[in-house]
Design a protein around this motif. Structure first.
Motif, mmCIF file in Angstrom:
data_model
loop_
_atom_site.group_PDB
_atom_site.id
_atom_site.type_symbol
_atom_site.label_atom_id
_atom_site.label_comp_id
_atom_site.label_asym_id
_atom_site.label_seq_id
_atom_site.Cartn_x
_atom_site.Cartn_y
_atom_site.Cartn_z
ATOM 1 N N ARG A 11 1.711 -2.072 3.003
ATOM 2 C CA ARG A 11 2.217 -1.225 4.103
ATOM 3 C C ARG A 11 1.397 -1.420 5.377
ATOM 4 O O ARG A 11 1.916 -1.411 6.477
ATOM 5 C CB ARG A 11 2.209 0.259 3.693
ATOM 6 C CG ARG A 11 3.282 0.617 2.657
ATOM 7 C CD ARG A 11 3.377 2.116 2.449
ATOM 8 N NE ARG A 11 2.241 2.674 1.723
ATOM 9 C CZ ARG A 11 2.161 2.785 0.380
ATOM 10 N NH1 ARG A 11 3.165 2.383 -0.372
ATOM 11 N NH2 ARG A 11 1.106 3.308 -0.183
ATOM 12 N N ARG A 12 0.078 -1.587 5.198
ATOM 13 C CA ARG A 12 -0.776 -1.769 6.374
ATOM 14 C C ARG A 12 -0.559 -3.149 7.008
ATOM 15 O O ARG A 12 -0.840 -3.333 8.190
ATOM 16 C CB ARG A 12 -2.257 -1.630 5.991
ATOM 17 C CG ARG A 12 -2.655 -0.219 5.653
ATOM 18 C CD ARG A 12 -4.156 -0.116 5.446
ATOM 19 N NE ARG A 12 -4.528 1.191 4.928
ATOM 20 C CZ ARG A 12 -5.782 1.594 4.798
ATOM 21 N NH1 ARG A 12 -6.783 0.804 5.146
ATOM 22 N NH2 ARG A 12 -6.047 2.796 4.311
ATOM 23 N N THR A 13 -0.099 -4.118 6.215
ATOM 24 C CA THR A 13 0.005 -5.498 6.716
ATOM 25 C C THR A 13 1.384 -5.806 7.278
ATOM 26 O O THR A 13 1.507 -6.491 8.289
ATOM 27 C CB THR A 13 -0.311 -6.501 5.561
ATOM 28 O OG1 THR A 13 -1.507 -6.083 4.920
ATOM 29 C CG2 THR A 13 -0.465 -7.915 6.078
ATOM 30 N N ASP A 73 -10.085 0.390 3.072
ATOM 31 C CA ASP A 73 -10.626 0.103 4.411
ATOM 32 C C ASP A 73 -11.651 -1.025 4.337
ATOM 33 O O ASP A 73 -11.691 -1.903 5.181
ATOM 34 C CB ASP A 73 -11.341 1.342 4.995
ATOM 35 C CG ASP A 73 -10.364 2.483 5.244
ATOM 36 O OD1 ASP A 73 -9.146 2.201 5.332
ATOM 37 O OD2 ASP A 73 -10.813 3.639 5.325
ATOM 38 N N GLU A 114 -0.531 0.111 -0.642
ATOM 39 C CA GLU A 114 -1.047 0.648 0.622
ATOM 40 C C GLU A 114 -1.391 -0.502 1.574
ATOM 41 O O GLU A 114 -1.088 -0.468 2.762
ATOM 42 C CB GLU A 114 -2.286 1.516 0.332
ATOM 43 C CG GLU A 114 -3.106 1.949 1.535
ATOM 44 C CD GLU A 114 -2.348 2.881 2.490
ATOM 45 O OE1 GLU A 114 -1.339 3.466 2.072
ATOM 46 O OE2 GLU A 114 -2.768 2.976 3.673
ATOM 47 N N MET A 115 -1.992 -1.557 1.025
ATOM 48 C CA MET A 115 -2.344 -2.716 1.855
ATOM 49 C C MET A 115 -1.105 -3.455 2.338
ATOM 50 O O MET A 115 -1.080 -3.969 3.455
ATOM 51 C CB MET A 115 -3.246 -3.682 1.074
ATOM 52 C CG MET A 115 -4.704 -3.597 1.389
ATOM 53 S SD MET A 115 -5.125 -3.367 3.123
ATOM 54 C CE MET A 115 -4.884 -5.001 3.796
ATOM 55 N N LYS A 168 4.711 -4.886 9.123
ATOM 56 C CA LYS A 168 5.011 -3.857 10.138
ATOM 57 C C LYS A 168 6.221 -3.004 9.798
ATOM 58 O O LYS A 168 6.213 -1.794 9.988
ATOM 59 C CB LYS A 168 5.222 -4.538 11.497
ATOM 60 C CG LYS A 168 3.924 -5.076 12.078
ATOM 61 C CD LYS A 168 4.168 -5.653 13.466
ATOM 62 C CE LYS A 168 2.969 -6.472 13.906
ATOM 63 N NZ LYS A 168 3.375 -7.687 14.606
#
Ligand code: NA7
Length: 540
Positions: free
Chosen positions: A310-312, A278, A307-308, A314
């Motif tokens: 996946r967050r970036t 985060d 994880e990043m 879509k």
């Protein structure tokens, strides 16, 4: 010198990149005549050839610049934290003019052979253009990443569109706007050019064989106060560079360099790890003390990295395709980018994950894969380099008794300190295999090597020596030491196929080539060797 054989020049320097330019200036200042032979039709080496859209150095500008001239470093103004290719090319051209180097640089001159004459104790250097230069010394400033790797994909010549290689990018407007572009390769070059090509293309297809660990560069305009601070104290900054592991102090505002933290990821809870994501985004993967050295910690860092992604990105399936797995962070040279993953959220960009079906051939109109055919107007190869030994392997270098360097290095490169090779007197390599070179800041390493070579030449002149070369014993011990200290590092993880170990070139022996002990340890050892009367070198 012991005698004065007939020569055209004291030193032939091969290559007018950052090392060759400084070598010419430095050798002249020491009273040696020198000529630089350069294959390209401009100076700057890497920064002459790699002019693809988005080409940018991964070392901050203030650090990736010469320290040999106080006037130069005072007068030159850098504009960005990480310099882009055009600015670097301008810089090296400025250096060539500023120090009146051009009169001794032969452009468009590709060296084909270098042959030692045992009797005359001179080198004859021949070029593709038919020149022949006889010299006492040869300095190979040929660069560790200068020979493109052109994969043998069938059908390449059949393609009716435009074929480009990032490391041989032509000058001028190539009319890429509105074209269907296929990009092969997702190393540093591919990652840097992806957002730029996406902006130009009608549609960009990125053919990815292996996903890459790449971190946001956080590049931006260089803070004038940071530049001023360096200008006030360049002497200390340059000294600090040589006392820093990779020759990069990190005091230039480049956030990426402040990544490793004090805490061990193995001792953190899941919540704490995610809190780090985060807070620091992609940088969270390396923000720990143990990721670089412990495989289990490394895998935990890699999971934060994914994880990043996946967050970036879509689309979850696309995110998975772009997520590196199965090899550790740090086994390859870290890549830095500007909006790489975000680019894959564009509708006009498609990732072709070659693990789901590889490239079969190039056709007249595109690329045929096991997943289908992709119609293209342009194919861009960003497929890397025959690193560290490629340039010398392409020159027919023959030492004592006509022995070819290619044979000496058939099972991998062998040098003493990355500076010289036993059996090849008066031949020097700048940032050669067995020295820190590609593991850090090439300008710092290259300046150090050129200064060392200059001091050695002066030493020989003062004592009347004709030749210098390492002893076999010293070279064997150094090669063993280089291998030994690489043990246990991520670089030689069996799961890692990097150009550091030659794994990207079919048939190349798998040998870890750079010295991994860091610049300070390396420089100390080199100084100790000189203080011990050039221990391990034999002079005649
Ligand atoms: P790299 O890092 O060697 O990257 C080359 C890329 O090309 C890499 O993704 C390769 O995939 C890919 N490649 C190579 N051959 C093929 C074929 N035949 N098919 C598909 N993909 C292929 O070179 P760069 O120029 O990006 O960067 C080199 C250094 O320059 C960099 O470390 C910085 O220091 C500056 P692979 O990973 O082998 O599966």
């Amino acid at each position: 010198m012991a005698d004065s054989p007939a020569t055209d020049v004291d030193v032939v320097v091969v290559g007018a990149g950052m090392a060759g330019l400084f070598a010419l200036h430095h050798f002249r200042a020491l009273g040696f005549s020198a000529i630089v032979l350069e294959a390209g039709d401009g100076v700057g080496g890497t920064w002459y050839w790699n002019r693809y859209p988005g080409a940018r150095c991964d070392v901050p500008s203030l650090e990736y610049s010469y320290g040999f001239s106080e006037e130069l470093q005072q007068e030159w103004e850098w504009s960005e934290v990480f310099p882009a290719q055009p600015e670097l090319e301008r810089y090296f051209n400025h250096v060539a003019d500023r120090f009146d180097l051009r009169r001794d640089i032969r452009l468009n001159t590709r060296v084909t052979s270098a042959t030692f004459d045992d009797e005359a104790r001179t080198w004859a250097v021949e070029t593709e253009q038919g020149d022949r230069f006889v010299a006492r010394f040869v300095v190979m400033a040929t660069g560790p990443l200068s020979v493109p790797n052109v994969p043998a994909i069938p059908g390449r010549d059949e393609f009716r569109g435009t074929v480009l290689q990032t490391s041989r990018w032509p000058d001028g407007d190539l009319g890429l706007e509105g074209k269907r572009i296929g990009l092969i390769g997702t190393g540093s070059s591919g990652v840097q050019t992806t957002p730029e090509l996406a902006a130009l293309a009608d549609h960009l297809y990125v053919f990815q064989r292996t996903p890459t660990y790449t971190w946001p560069s956080h590049n931006g305009p260089l803070d004038p106060e940071v530049q001023e601070a360096w200008k006030r104290d360049y002497v200390e900054c340059r000294r600090n560079q040589r006392r820093t592991f990779g020759g990069v102090t990190g005091s230039t505002g480049a956030i990426i360099l402040a990544m490793p933290g004090e805490r061990a990821i193995l001792e953190a809870t899941d919540e704490e790890r995610l809190a780090m994501v985060d807070e620091r985004g992609f940088d969270a993967s390396r923000a720990w003390s143990d990721v670089a050295r412990d495989p289990e910690a490394n895998e935990l860092g890699a999971e934060l990295y994914r994880e990043m992604v996946r967050r970036t990105v879509k689309d979850p399936e696309l995110a998975e395709s772009l997520s590196p797995r199965g090899f550790p962070i740090g086994c390859k040279r870290p890549v830095i980018d500007s909006s790489y993953f975000e680019t894959f959220n564009r509708d006009d960009v498609t990732l072709v994950d070659l693990r789901k079906g590889g490239i079969e051939r190039i056709t007249e109109t595109g690329i045929e894969t096991e997943q289908g055919h992709f119609e293209l107007d342009v194919i861009v190869f960003a497929t890397g380099f025959d690193a560290m030994t490629g340039a010398l392997a392409r020159i027919d270098v023959r030492g004592r008794d006509g022995a070819p360097l290619r044979d000496e290095w058939a099972a991998g490169p062998r040098t003493y300190l990355g500076l010289q090779v036993a059996g090849f007197p008066n031949l020097f390599t700048v940032s050669g295999p067995g020295s820190p070179s590609v593991l850090g800041n090439m300008v710092v390493s290259s300046e150090h090597h050129v200064e060392w070579i200059g001091a050695c030449l002066v030493h020989m002149r003062e004592r009347g020596y004709a030749t210098v070369e390492p002893t076999d014993d010293a070279q064997d011990a150094w090669v063993e030491h280089v291998n030994e200290i690489a043990q246990g590092t991520m670089f030689i993880a069996p799961t890692c196929s990097s150009w550091y170990v030659g794994a990207n070139i079919p048939g190349k022996p798998r040998v870890f080539m750079p010295y991994v002990g860091g610049l300070p340890a390396y420089i100390d050892r080199v100084e100790e060797i000189v203080a011990n009367d050039y221990e391990g070198f034999a002079f005649t």
